[in-house]
Enzyme design. Structure first.
Site, PDB file in Angstrom:
ATOM      1  N   ARG A  52       9.449  12.792  -3.167  1.00  0.00           N
ATOM      2  CA  ARG A  52      10.618  13.626  -2.889  1.00  0.00           C
ATOM      3  C   ARG A  52      10.380  15.121  -3.105  1.00  0.00           C
ATOM      4  NH1 ARG A  52      13.338   8.971  -5.168  1.00  0.00           N
ATOM      5  NH2 ARG A  52      14.799   8.036  -3.673  1.00  0.00           N
TER       6      ARG A  52
ATOM      7  N   VAL B 135       6.342   9.247   3.206  1.00  0.00           N
ATOM      8  CA  VAL B 135       7.810   9.351   3.245  1.00  0.00           C
ATOM      9  C   VAL B 135       8.248   9.173   4.687  1.00  0.00           C
ATOM     10  CG1 VAL B 135       9.825  10.789   2.784  1.00  0.00           C
ATOM     11  CG2 VAL B 135       7.837  10.902   1.250  1.00  0.00           C
TER      12      VAL B 135
ATOM     13  N   TYR C 169       3.054  -1.073   7.321  1.00  0.00           N
ATOM     14  CA  TYR C 169       4.125  -2.059   7.174  1.00  0.00           C
ATOM     15  C   TYR C 169       3.724  -3.270   8.012  1.00  0.00           C
ATOM     16  CZ  TYR C 169       7.583   0.869   4.805  1.00  0.00           C
ATOM     17  OH  TYR C 169       8.266   1.618   3.891  1.00  0.00           O
TER      18      TYR C 169
ATOM     19  N   ARG D 154      14.494   3.010  -4.088  1.00  0.00           N
ATOM     20  CA  ARG D 154      15.230   2.877  -2.837  1.00  0.00           C
ATOM     21  C   ARG D 154      15.391   1.430  -2.375  1.00  0.00           C
ATOM     22  NH1 ARG D 154      15.801   6.790   0.540  1.00  0.00           N
ATOM     23  NH2 ARG D 154      14.962   5.740   2.380  1.00  0.00           N
TER      24      ARG D 154
ATOM     25  N   HIS E  58       9.343   2.028  -4.974  1.00  0.00           N
ATOM     26  CA  HIS E  58       9.779   2.680  -3.731  1.00  0.00           C
ATOM     27  C   HIS E  58      10.743   3.824  -4.013  1.00  0.00           C
ATOM     28  CE1 HIS E  58       9.190   1.853   0.633  1.00  0.00           C
ATOM     29  NE2 HIS E  58      10.234   2.657   0.756  1.00  0.00           N
TER      30      HIS E  58
ATOM     31  N   ARG F  69      21.412   0.536   0.621  1.00  0.00           N
ATOM     32  CA  ARG F  69      21.389   1.979   0.410  1.00  0.00           C
ATOM     33  C   ARG F  69      22.747   2.580   0.782  1.00  0.00           C
ATOM     34  NH1 ARG F  69      15.405   3.123   3.169  1.00  0.00           N
ATOM     35  NH2 ARG F  69      14.251   1.677   1.809  1.00  0.00           N
TER      36      ARG F  69
END
Length: 437
Positions: A383, A106, A158, A331, A328, A193
């Site tokens: 989450r 996260v 990434y 998101r 994801h 977002r």
């Protein structure tokens, strides 16, 4: 005569600890139901922190799809099975884990707690649950790895536009003792977002969540080169001086390695943020890039973000060690297919042998059970543990993990599954009570 058997396991242990404490009026630090957990976390999180961690893409349809997908399945308990104990352990990429649960990466957890990555690493070590270090963390992976003890950790990657930075991050992951490299495929650019956009809030622009980069020698070289080039060209700052700009500069300065007073006089903190935003992810990422990993790392490679069966087949053909079926957490793309729905199609496409993990939408132990029954080898929790952290730091993360594992154990006990391998497709059916669209 059949001898009586005493049921044991993390479910009974967790229940017993909570109920025993309740005799004296004590309650768990974090609520045991997800709805209450979410509400409690929102009350203590900052608006920007909540928007980033709890928010989704667009109108939030993918997040709702993820939950609706679980609602479309029902568990079918079996009776008089005689199993009093359960084995939750699984073999994953050559490592024996105590349960089929890992902590998902996260990013920008500093929005919830300045030491988010360390809290998570320590909670993972305490509970024996592997942690996938986020590439977008505030704490260098070496520092988080030092907190893990013997508990395995994986490292997320990434794919940067700078290939030497990619190699540097991979090398550091190997040196940190990581047992897998998790390449995130679905964030070659940020999704739309609205919660963050409405607040004008991007944590990385505040210097949050870039600690893996500012601690990297290749990244620091790139920044130094950019600063030198700007100085040589005489380029001037074009930032409008406002109160918020000053606050942003202070945040960037505080979150950069080194002393605040040295950083405030240096161009490096701001240049680091600008450089990160320019190069952290490669919009042109392709299967050809992924194929190069065979010669670039000795770590097992796991691809995160797979939703289409053809992409799963391509990944298997490339010889990756595993895939994570994930959207994801809702998101990136609004109105995307739910991860659980995609899991069913992916598992059917690639067969029973490849390692497949499920991410996105996991909230409870019953969710983990359902995902296992539909073909997942393990699940990523995201989450919920961040919400636990918002409420009670490291202990909050530990309690959330304990609750999820306990409910998985109890669900297995009540369905007759004495081993994770017993959590099979015949224990779930399409929910006859489902009334959703």
């Amino acid at each position: 005569m059949v001898e009586p058997a005493q049921s044991v396991g993390p479910g009974r242990e967790r229940q017993g600890a909570i109920y025993s404490a309740g005799v004296t009026g004590a309650r768990p630090l974090v609520p045991t139901s997800f709805a209450d957990l979410e509400r409690a976390a929102q009350r203590v999180a900052s608006p920007k922190g909540w928007a980033y961690v709890a928010g989704g893409a667009g109108e939030g349809r993918t997040m709702r799809n993820n939950r609706a997908a679980f609602d479309r399945w029902a568990i079918v308990p079996r009776m008089a099975h005689g199993g009093a104990t359960r084995d939750l352990s699984v073999d994953l990429l050559g490592t024996r884990l105590s349960s089929p649960l890992l902590l998902a990466p996260v990013g920008a957890g500093q929005l919830i707690d300045p030491d988010a990555d360390l809290h998570t690493a320590r909670a993972a070590a305490s509970t024996g649950v592997p942690y996938i270090f986020t590439n977008q963390g505030g704490t260098p992976m070496e520092e988080a790895a030092a907190e893990m003890g013997s508990t395995p950790h994986w490292v997320q990657l990434y794919w940067s536009t700078d290939e030497r930075l990619v190699d540097s991050l991979i090398g550091r992951a190997e040196a940190s003792g990581a047992t897998a490299l998790v390449v995130t495929l679905d964030t070659t650019t940020l999704g739309w977002r609205p919660q963050d956009l409405t607040l004008g809030s991007l944590p990385f622009a505040q210097g949050l969540g870039i600690g893996q980069y500012t601690s990297d020698p290749r990244f620091r070289d790139i920044v130094a080169q950019r600063v030198a080039a700007a100085k040589a060209s005489g380029a001037a700052s074009d930032v409008k001086v406002t109160l918020q700009a000053i606050r942003s500069l202070i945040s960037i300065t505080r979150n950069h390695p080194g002393s605040f007073w040295t950083n405030i006089r240096s161009p490096l903190p701001r240049a680091s943020v600008e450089t990160f935003l320019d190069i952290y992810s490669n919009p042109g990422l392709s299967w050809d890039h992924i194929a190069t990993l065979r010669d670039r790392t000795r770590l097992p490679v796991v691809l995160k973000g797979i939703l289409h069966p053809d992409d799963a087949r391509r990944a298997v053909d490339l010889g990756v060690a595993g895939i994570v079926v994930s959207n994801h957490g809702g998101r990136q793309v609004d109105s995307s297919i739910a991860s659980l729905d995609a899991l069913v199609d992916v598992r059917e496409a690639i067969g029973p042998e490849p390692t497949v993990l499920l991410d996105s939408g996991i909230r409870t132990g019953a969710d983990v059970f359902t995902a296992l029954a539909l073909g997942a080898d393990a699940c990523l929790l995201g989450r919920p543990y961040m919400y636990g952290m918002a409420i009670a730091g490291q202990q909050g993360v530990e309690e959330v993990i304990a609750n999820v594992v306990a409910e998985l154990d109890l669900t297995m006990a009540l369905t007759g599954a004495t081993d994770v391998k017993d959590v099979s497709r015949d224990l779930v059916v399409p929910n006859p009570s489902w009334t959703g669209a």
